[in-house]
Design a protein around this motif. Structure first.
Motif, PDB file in Angstrom:
ATOM      1  N   LEU A   7      63.459 -37.155 -28.034  1.00 56.01           N
ATOM      2  CA  LEU A   7      65.058 -37.342 -28.223  1.00 56.01           C
ATOM      3  C   LEU A   7      65.571 -36.126 -29.119  1.00 56.01           C
ATOM      4  O   LEU A   7      66.539 -35.623 -28.906  1.00 56.01           O
ATOM      5  N   VAL A   8      64.855 -35.877 -30.264  1.00 51.21           N
ATOM      6  CA  VAL A   8      65.145 -34.769 -31.183  1.00 51.21           C
ATOM      7  C   VAL A   8      65.282 -33.492 -30.118  1.00 51.21           C
ATOM      8  O   VAL A   8      66.278 -32.678 -30.366  1.00 51.21           O
ATOM      9  N   ALA A   9      64.333 -33.191 -29.319  1.00 56.80           N
ATOM     10  CA  ALA A   9      64.291 -31.947 -28.580  1.00 56.80           C
ATOM     11  C   ALA A   9      65.650 -31.853 -27.594  1.00 56.80           C
ATOM     12  O   ALA A   9      66.283 -30.955 -27.589  1.00 56.80           O
ATOM     13  N   ILE A  14      70.220 -29.407 -25.884  1.00 54.23           N
ATOM     14  CA  ILE A  14      71.836 -29.642 -25.327  1.00 54.23           C
ATOM     15  C   ILE A  14      72.647 -28.893 -26.360  1.00 54.23           C
ATOM     16  O   ILE A  14      73.596 -28.458 -26.089  1.00 54.23           O
ATOM     17  N   GLY A  15      72.653 -29.155 -27.625  1.00 53.33           N
ATOM     18  CA  GLY A  15      73.518 -28.838 -28.727  1.00 53.33           C
ATOM     19  C   GLY A  15      73.451 -27.047 -28.628  1.00 53.33           C
ATOM     20  O   GLY A  15      74.379 -26.417 -28.670  1.00 53.33           O
ATOM     21  N   ILE A  67      67.492 -34.932 -18.686  1.00 54.69           N
ATOM     22  CA  ILE A  67      68.480 -35.295 -17.811  1.00 54.69           C
ATOM     23  C   ILE A  67      69.523 -36.546 -18.486  1.00 54.69           C
ATOM     24  O   ILE A  67      70.692 -36.611 -18.228  1.00 54.69           O
ATOM     25  N   ALA A  68      68.908 -37.491 -18.843  1.00 57.76           N
ATOM     26  CA  ALA A  68      69.456 -38.908 -19.275  1.00 57.76           C
ATOM     27  C   ALA A  68      70.261 -38.413 -20.583  1.00 57.76           C
ATOM     28  O   ALA A  68      71.310 -38.814 -20.695  1.00 57.76           O
ATOM     29  N   ALA A  69      69.823 -37.351 -21.646  1.00 54.98           N
ATOM     30  CA  ALA A  69      70.528 -37.132 -22.539  1.00 54.98           C
ATOM     31  C   ALA A  69      71.521 -36.517 -22.265  1.00 54.98           C
ATOM     32  O   ALA A  69      72.629 -36.186 -23.178  1.00 54.98           O
ATOM     33  N   LEU A  91      68.050 -42.378 -13.720  1.00 56.78           N
ATOM     34  CA  LEU A  91      66.955 -43.661 -13.651  1.00 56.78           C
ATOM     35  C   LEU A  91      65.917 -42.971 -12.931  1.00 56.78           C
ATOM     36  O   LEU A  91      64.542 -43.149 -13.267  1.00 56.78           O
ATOM     37  N   MET A  92      66.118 -42.432 -11.629  1.00 54.55           N
ATOM     38  CA  MET A  92      64.700 -41.767 -10.968  1.00 54.55           C
ATOM     39  C   MET A  92      64.134 -40.607 -11.766  1.00 54.55           C
ATOM     40  O   MET A  92      62.873 -40.864 -11.799  1.00 54.55           O
ATOM     41  N   CYS A  93      64.782 -40.008 -12.543  1.00 56.70           N
ATOM     42  CA  CYS A  93      64.199 -38.848 -13.431  1.00 56.70           C
ATOM     43  C   CYS A  93      63.227 -39.488 -14.352  1.00 56.70           C
ATOM     44  O   CYS A  93      62.149 -39.043 -14.792  1.00 56.70           O
ATOM     45  N   LEU A  94      63.792 -40.545 -15.300  1.00 59.15           N
ATOM     46  CA  LEU A  94      63.385 -41.162 -16.395  1.00 59.15           C
ATOM     47  C   LEU A  94      61.854 -41.904 -15.692  1.00 59.15           C
ATOM     48  O   LEU A  94      60.973 -41.845 -16.273  1.00 59.15           O
ATOM     49  N   ALA A  95      62.087 -42.409 -14.461  1.00 60.03           N
ATOM     50  CA  ALA A  95      60.789 -43.148 -13.714  1.00 60.03           C
ATOM     51  C   ALA A  95      59.794 -42.139 -13.514  1.00 60.03           C
ATOM     52  O   ALA A  95      58.715 -42.337 -13.768  1.00 60.03           O
TER      53      ALA A  95
END
Length: 106
Positions: A7-9, A14-15, A67-69, A91-95
């Motif tokens: 999450l930090v990464a 993205i920033g 991708i989700a972030a 969701l597919m990518c998280l899976a």
């Protein structure tokens, strides 16, 4: 430690990329490039905290989180609400990331 590191990464990557996007696409001030570079360095450092025996596997699993972030950024920062196709793809990518992270290894 893996999820917080991801999450930090994601936020840092993205920033950092957004800073360069802002300068090139919207004529942002050059100081954004320094902030973007520092943010991208923080992204790379954050990934070193992922609990994986191989960097490539950590990077591959991170892709789903990224991708989700990115879609969360799209909504929160850019004001564009992701549609159902964005959500389904994320969701597919998280899976896929979960299979990489939690799959049994011999």
């Amino acid at each position: 430690m893996t999820l917080p590191a991801f999450l930090v990464a994601a936020l840092a990557e993205i920033g950092g990329c957004f800073a360069f996007w802002h300068v090139v696409r919207h004529g942002g001030a050059p100081w954004w490039l320094a902030a973007g570079t520092a943010s991208l360095a923080a992204f790379a450092y954050a990934l070193t905290f992922v609990e994986a025996e191989a960097a490539g596997r950590a990077f591959a699993a991170y892709g789903g989180i990224y991708i989700a972030a990115s879609l969360a950024w799209l909504w929160a920062v850019e004001g564009v609400r992701p549609d159902r196709w964005d959500a389904a793809g994320a969701l597919m990518c998280l899976a896929g990331a979960a299979v990489i992270v939690f799959g049994p290894r011999g």
